[in-house]
Design an enzyme around this catalytic site. Sequence first.
Site, PDB file in Angstrom:
ATOM      1  N   GLY A 229      18.955 140.789  67.336  1.00 28.34           N
ATOM      2  CA  GLY A 229      20.337 140.077  67.747  1.00 28.34           C
ATOM      3  C   GLY A 229      20.287 140.632  69.211  1.00 28.34           C
ATOM      4  O   GLY A 229      19.496 140.691  69.973  1.00 28.34           O
TER       5      GLY A 229
ATOM      6  N   GLU B 264      18.355 142.195  74.428  1.00 25.43           N
ATOM      7  CA  GLU B 264      18.626 142.979  75.829  1.00 25.43           C
ATOM      8  C   GLU B 264      17.818 144.005  75.979  1.00 25.43           C
ATOM      9  O   GLU B 264      17.084 144.121  77.072  1.00 25.43           O
ATOM     10  CB  GLU B 264      19.978 143.073  75.791  1.00 25.43           C
ATOM     11  CG  GLU B 264      21.100 141.757  75.917  1.00 25.43           C
ATOM     12  CD  GLU B 264      22.355 142.195  76.240  1.00 25.43           C
ATOM     13  OE1 GLU B 264      22.842 143.405  76.420  1.00 25.43           O
ATOM     14  OE2 GLU B 264      23.390 141.084  76.434  1.00 25.43           O
TER      15      GLU B 264
ATOM     16  N   VAL C  50      11.977 144.700  56.919  1.00 28.50           N
ATOM     17  CA  VAL C  50      11.431 146.180  57.079  1.00 28.50           C
ATOM     18  C   VAL C  50      11.600 146.823  55.870  1.00 28.50           C
ATOM     19  O   VAL C  50      12.395 147.032  55.156  1.00 28.50           O
ATOM     20  CB  VAL C  50      12.106 146.918  58.330  1.00 28.50           C
ATOM     21  CG1 VAL C  50      11.616 148.129  58.444  1.00 28.50           C
ATOM     22  CG2 VAL C  50      12.086 146.205  59.501  1.00 28.50           C
TER      23      VAL C  50
ATOM     24  N   MET D   4      32.528 141.744  67.609  1.00 27.50           N
ATOM     25  CA  MET D   4      32.733 143.016  68.417  1.00 27.50           C
ATOM     26  C   MET D   4      32.194 142.925  69.928  1.00 27.50           C
ATOM     27  O   MET D   4      31.028 143.060  70.274  1.00 27.50           O
ATOM     28  CB  MET D   4      31.502 143.930  67.807  1.00 27.50           C
ATOM     29  CG  MET D   4      31.895 144.326  66.387  1.00 27.50           C
ATOM     30  SD  MET D   4      30.736 145.552  65.690  1.00 27.50           S
ATOM     31  CE  MET D   4      31.965 146.296  64.268  1.00 27.50           C
TER      32      MET D   4
ATOM     33  N   HIS E 200      26.588 120.296  94.330  1.00 23.68           N
ATOM     34  CA  HIS E 200      24.920 120.022  94.293  1.00 23.68           C
ATOM     35  C   HIS E 200      24.192 120.857  95.332  1.00 23.68           C
ATOM     36  O   HIS E 200      24.739 120.822  96.479  1.00 23.68           O
ATOM     37  CB  HIS E 200      24.570 118.577  94.562  1.00 23.68           C
ATOM     38  CG  HIS E 200      23.085 118.379  94.525  1.00 23.68           C
ATOM     39  ND1 HIS E 200      22.226 118.426  93.566  1.00 23.68           N
ATOM     40  CD2 HIS E 200      22.330 118.291  95.711  1.00 23.68           C
ATOM     41  CE1 HIS E 200      21.000 118.345  93.768  1.00 23.68           C
ATOM     42  NE2 HIS E 200      20.974 117.996  95.220  1.00 23.68           N
TER      43      HIS E 200
END
Length: 466
Positions: free
Chosen positions: A182, A187, A237, A318, A444
């Site tokens: 996730g 990250e 897992v 969250m 642009h």
Amino acid sequence: MQYNVTVIGSGPGGYVAAIRCAQLGFKTALIEKYDTLGGTCLNVGCIPSKALLDSSEHFHNAAHTFKEHGIDISEPKANIAQMIKRKAGVVKSNVDGIAYLMKKNKIEVLTGVGSFVDKNTIKITSKEGKESQITTEKVIIATGSKPTPLPFAPFDKKRIISSTEALELKEIPKHLIVIGGGVIGMELGSVYARIGSKVTVVEFLDNLIPTMDGTMGKELTKVAKKLGMELYLGHKVTSVEVKGKEVLLKAEPKAGGNAVDLKGDYCLVSIGRRPYTDGLGLEKIGIDLDKGKIPVDDHLKTKVDNIYAIGDVVRGAMLAHKAEEEGVLVAEQLAGQKPHINYLLIPGVVYTWPEVASVGYTEEQLKEQGRAYKTGSFPYKALGRARASMDLDGLVKVLADKATDEILGIHIIGARAADMIAAGVTAMEFRASAEDIARISHAHPTYMEAVKEACLAATANRPIHM
Ligand code: FAD
Ligand code: NAI
């Protein structure tokens, strides 16, 4: 001491609620158990993770793209101690900023664990065990969330770690195993993959960032693989074991087949967060939790009529900016105003590179609703700006109502998506059609031209540059 409003918890929900209450003339107190203000977001969440994402991105560019840009340097080395030190400085300047804002707004900051004695009395217990009490007319609970552990492998905070420890590592992991593909997994997985760790992600579902539009996860999969990450999607897992400095993990494909054995030196468990209410004394005021969350009505009021709850501790995404909006909403309601939050238009962002940013419905949600829609997409690689910067990965996907052309969702994976999504939110707040955006002049060369082109594709299937 008598206050009009007492806020418990100083994260983005709590401190913003306190500021808005003070602005509206309420005598306001803010209770925080830690010595620094800012909650998860500023101390161990949004801000430190972005500091490390930025440092590691600079390192990655120095190692991989400078040469192509004509910048010759000797091989860069990642200095994790300095990265963590810089991150700590960034956190400090942010949390100090909140302390300044509290003073500026004459908000009384009370340090210690806040717990209800009754609905108008709160006890504050300091670290040293000293107790004091205040009385208050209204209370806003903003006690946030904590990482969810795996039931069979609790955090030891050394080898089986949460995001909090992953933001403080003293060495670059040789092999970081990430459970959960996730937002946190991708990250922080990116941070370490960029600075030289082998990173393996084990995700239970069949796509990364599965709450976002499916196309985003598929594109992010390609990007993650390019970065060298190993991905086990659709894997469950079954065991995690620490042996000395090693973590041994077993995962089974959900679809059946051979189990996977992994051996790493750190295992980041990022399988979601859970609301945090420990020590709050909710039993004293008769509030029962619903799946760990504090139940609230549409006005964020709990079943006790002077007590409100906001942010990660209640239903919904969250996210820091969601918590902030809720803090403002409650404060303004208390002042007799009639504020409103459009939860559909709370944007979601993943700060990988390229970034992923999203607002409105996903294609999966529209299918589930049986709504007639049309899509338009435009790839970054067709943008002049993206060629100039070498940020060619990604695309913009626009979903619009088939009959009315109203934009229903905008999903971007690409350079600077995090900042671009604000334009999408604005367009959707004003209920723009895809054609409205397609007919607006976009500077642009910019990445935003991809949004215009995707809208042209959605409204009439006539992108110009594709
Ligand atoms: P919190 O920020 O969790 O704050 C709650 C506070 O209440 C804490 O300071 C806690 O100490 C205090 N508290 C709890 N109980 C008591 C008590 N009884 N007495 C006194 N004080 C108490 N969101 C984004 O939007 N963008 C991002 O980029 C982002 N990145 C993140 C990265 C990471 C690694 C993590 C973990 C989270 C990230 N988030 C991000 C999520 C974001 O941090 C949360 O959504 C946000 O902090 C929630 O705010 P909150 O005010 O509800 O609670
Ligand atoms: P998440 O909900 O984003 O991701 C958890 C992932 O773990 C999901 O993909 C889920 O399918 C998977 N999963 C769950 N149980 C599993 C298991 N047993 N084995 C393998 N995979 C499993 O939660 P995450 O990443 O922990 O982050 C928590 C929250 O913090 C996020 O939901 C987000 O709200 C917030 N956050 C926001 C950020 C941002 O806005 N950029 C950054 C980081 C966190």
